[in-house]
Design a protein around this motif. Structure first.
Motif, PDB file in Angstrom:
ATOM      1  N   ASP A   1      16.725  -4.664  -6.481  1.00 45.16           N
ATOM      2  CA  ASP A   1      17.341  -5.986  -6.297  1.00 45.16           C
ATOM      3  C   ASP A   1      18.324  -5.965  -5.124  1.00 45.16           C
ATOM      4  O   ASP A   1      18.387  -6.928  -4.338  1.00 45.16           O
ATOM      5  CB  ASP A   1      18.069  -6.409  -7.574  1.00 45.16           C
ATOM      6  CG  ASP A   1      17.110  -6.797  -8.700  1.00 45.16           C
ATOM      7  OD1 ASP A   1      15.914  -7.003  -8.403  1.00 45.16           O
ATOM      8  OD2 ASP A   1      17.556  -6.860  -9.859  1.00 45.16           O
ATOM      9  N   THR A   2      19.090  -4.888  -5.002  1.00 46.38           N
ATOM     10  CA  THR A   2      20.034  -4.769  -3.881  1.00 46.38           C
ATOM     11  C   THR A   2      19.283  -4.741  -2.557  1.00 46.38           C
ATOM     12  O   THR A   2      19.677  -5.412  -1.590  1.00 46.38           O
ATOM     13  CB  THR A   2      20.881  -3.494  -4.025  1.00 46.38           C
ATOM     14  OG1 THR A   2      21.614  -3.562  -5.246  1.00 46.38           O
ATOM     15  CG2 THR A   2      21.858  -3.356  -2.868  1.00 46.38           C
TER      16      THR A   2
ATOM     17  N   CYS B   1      16.341  -5.969  -1.908  1.00 52.11           N
ATOM     18  CA  CYS B   1      15.784  -7.301  -1.641  1.00 52.11           C
ATOM     19  C   CYS B   1      16.851  -8.263  -1.122  1.00 52.11           C
ATOM     20  O   CYS B   1      16.611  -9.029  -0.182  1.00 52.11           O
ATOM     21  CB  CYS B   1      15.155  -7.867  -2.921  1.00 52.11           C
ATOM     22  SG  CYS B   1      13.590  -7.109  -3.381  1.00 52.11           S
ATOM     23  N   GLU B   2      18.023  -8.219  -1.738  1.00 54.12           N
ATOM     24  CA  GLU B   2      19.100  -9.130  -1.343  1.00 54.12           C
ATOM     25  C   GLU B   2      19.556  -8.848   0.090  1.00 54.12           C
ATOM     26  O   GLU B   2      19.741  -9.771   0.890  1.00 54.12           O
ATOM     27  CB  GLU B   2      20.275  -8.980  -2.312  1.00 54.12           C
ATOM     28  CG  GLU B   2      21.436  -9.909  -2.046  1.00 54.12           C
ATOM     29  CD  GLU B   2      21.056 -11.381  -2.164  1.00 54.12           C
ATOM     30  OE1 GLU B   2      21.662 -12.199  -1.437  1.00 54.12           O
ATOM     31  OE2 GLU B   2      20.156 -11.703  -2.962  1.00 54.12           O
TER      32      GLU B   2
ATOM     33  N   LYS C   1      17.071  -9.818   3.009  1.00 52.05           N
ATOM     34  CA  LYS C   1      17.012 -11.242   3.366  1.00 52.05           C
ATOM     35  C   LYS C   1      17.868 -11.588   4.576  1.00 52.05           C
ATOM     36  O   LYS C   1      17.697 -12.650   5.177  1.00 52.05           O
ATOM     37  CB  LYS C   1      17.468 -12.107   2.178  1.00 52.05           C
ATOM     38  CG  LYS C   1      16.494 -12.181   1.036  1.00 52.05           C
ATOM     39  CD  LYS C   1      16.835 -13.301   0.078  1.00 52.05           C
ATOM     40  CE  LYS C   1      18.235 -13.200  -0.479  1.00 52.05           C
ATOM     41  NZ  LYS C   1      18.514 -14.251  -1.481  1.00 52.05           N
TER      42      LYS C   1
ATOM     43  N   SER D   1      11.231  -9.243  -6.373  1.00 55.52           N
ATOM     44  CA  SER D   1      12.285 -10.085  -6.939  1.00 55.52           C
ATOM     45  C   SER D   1      11.899 -10.657  -8.299  1.00 55.52           C
ATOM     46  O   SER D   1      12.742 -10.759  -9.199  1.00 55.52           O
ATOM     47  CB  SER D   1      12.618 -11.230  -5.980  1.00 55.52           C
ATOM     48  OG  SER D   1      13.122 -10.727  -4.761  1.00 55.52           O
TER      49      SER D   1
END
Length: 353
Positions: free
Chosen positions: A308-309, A311-312, A315, A331
């Motif tokens: 998740d980190t 992916c964030e 972006k 995600s």
């Protein structure tokens, strides 16, 4: 005190077929203040004898023999421990060096009191054509904030423009004193990403970096090279262990140097990109039924919080269409979703070929 300006460490193992091409290119270099350290790493062919023949004709050649093969990483580390140059670099036995490469690099290093000089190179394809591989970093002298803002991000991974400085030590020279002060060596645990970790440490400590526009090396695409064999002998657990070690060491390098703010995006973007590459290899080799097991292995090394980190943070930069799909899968559906989507894509491509 250094005994010469440059040490060129050549790792050699059973290379008799093409070795003369590299050694001829070294003999043709116009620099005199150099030592070409030819390390015969337990060869079982005539490589050692060929090295001795060149050393007998040219005093710049220095032959070192390791009786039992210790691998290319161990050989590089041995070369680092014995080199006598103010600067050092590496060369592979099956490649060759461009004309005046080392005099150009050393000239730039000494003119600018550089700790590190980086250059582009040519890729010599199996059909005999040469392809220029540019750095995509403007040529020039980098110090302080310029190193932090331009060099460091591309060493830790792709920056927000997608530019990355891959390892490939043979197109760089390093100040020997700095490397020894830092105590850095190549790590077996990081193979085949050990070059990048080495460069991260150098980048975080270098006071002056020079980017050269002159291509200095010809890298021959060899289907039997160490790197190629690692790609073809894909092992998921080994890949996960290597990536975990590489990622965790990159974080330590980032936090321990002057790179934290500049490199955070690059570290996670590199991780994001490598997860896709690992999943692609799984999808190419395993059935749909096996993908669930693959996902469990990946998740045991890389928990959801880390994904998740990644992916964030990813972006924050531009993403290709493929990366957008990866981002969506990770995600909302996790690793198993990404594996299945890639598997469908692999099967569709096979049907259209």
């Amino acid at each position: 005190m250094p005994k010469c300006s440059l040490s060129v460490i050549v790792t050699i193992y059973n290379a008799e077929k093409d070795l003369h091409i590299m050694l001829d290119s070294l003999a043709a270099q116009d620099i005199e203040d150099v030592e070409f350290i030819l390390i015969d790493n337990g060869s079982e062919d005539q490589s050692g004898r060929i090295c001795e023949q060149y050393a007998a004709k040219d005093s710049r050649f220095r032959v070192e023999v390791i009786e039992q093969n210790i691998g290319y990483i161990g050989t590089r580390n041995y070369g680092l421990s014995i080199c006598r140059g103010e600067y050092f670099t590496f060369a592979d036995a099956d490649d060759h060096v461009a004309e005046a490469a080392y005099s150009t690099l050393i000239g730039l290093a000494k003119e600018n009191a550089a700790d590190w000089v980086i250059a582009p190179y040519y890729q010599e394809n199996t059909d005999g054509t040469n392809q220029l591989i540019p750095l995509n970093i403007p040529a020039g002298v980098y110090k302080d904030k310029d190193i932090r803002n331009t060099i460091i991000p591309v060493v830790f991974g792709p920056n927000k423009d997608g530019i990355i400085l891959n390892g490939f030590m043979w197109r760089m020279i390093f100040r020997t004193k700095l490397a020894r002060q830092l105590g850095i060596k190549f790590s077996e645990e990081a193979k085949p990403r050990e070059d990048q970790l080495f460069n991260q440490t150098i980048a975080c400590s270098a006071k002056t970096v020079v980017v050269c526009e002159f291509p200095v090396y010809y890298y021959r695409v060899n289907p039997n090279s160490v790197t190629a064999l690692l790609v073809h002998s894909f092992d998921l657990k080994r890949e996960c262990e290597t990536l975990k070690y590489f990622y965790e060491t990159s974080i330590k390098n980032m936090e321990g140097g002057k790179a934290e703010d500049a490199a955070v995006y690059s570290v996670y973007a590199n991780f994001f990109r490598t997860i896709y590459a690992i999943c692609l290899n799984c999808a190419k080799t395993d059935s749909f039924a096996k993908l669930k097991e693959d996902a469990q292995i990946l998740e045991s090394y890389f928990p959801r919080k880390l994904l998740d980190t990644a992916c964030e943070i990813r972006k924050r930069g531009k993403m290709s269409g493929t990366e957008k799909i990866e981002h969506m899968c990770l995600s909302f559906g996790g690793i198993v979703c990404l594996l299945r989507v890639i598997k469908v894509g692999v099967l569709l491509r096979r049907k259209t070929v």
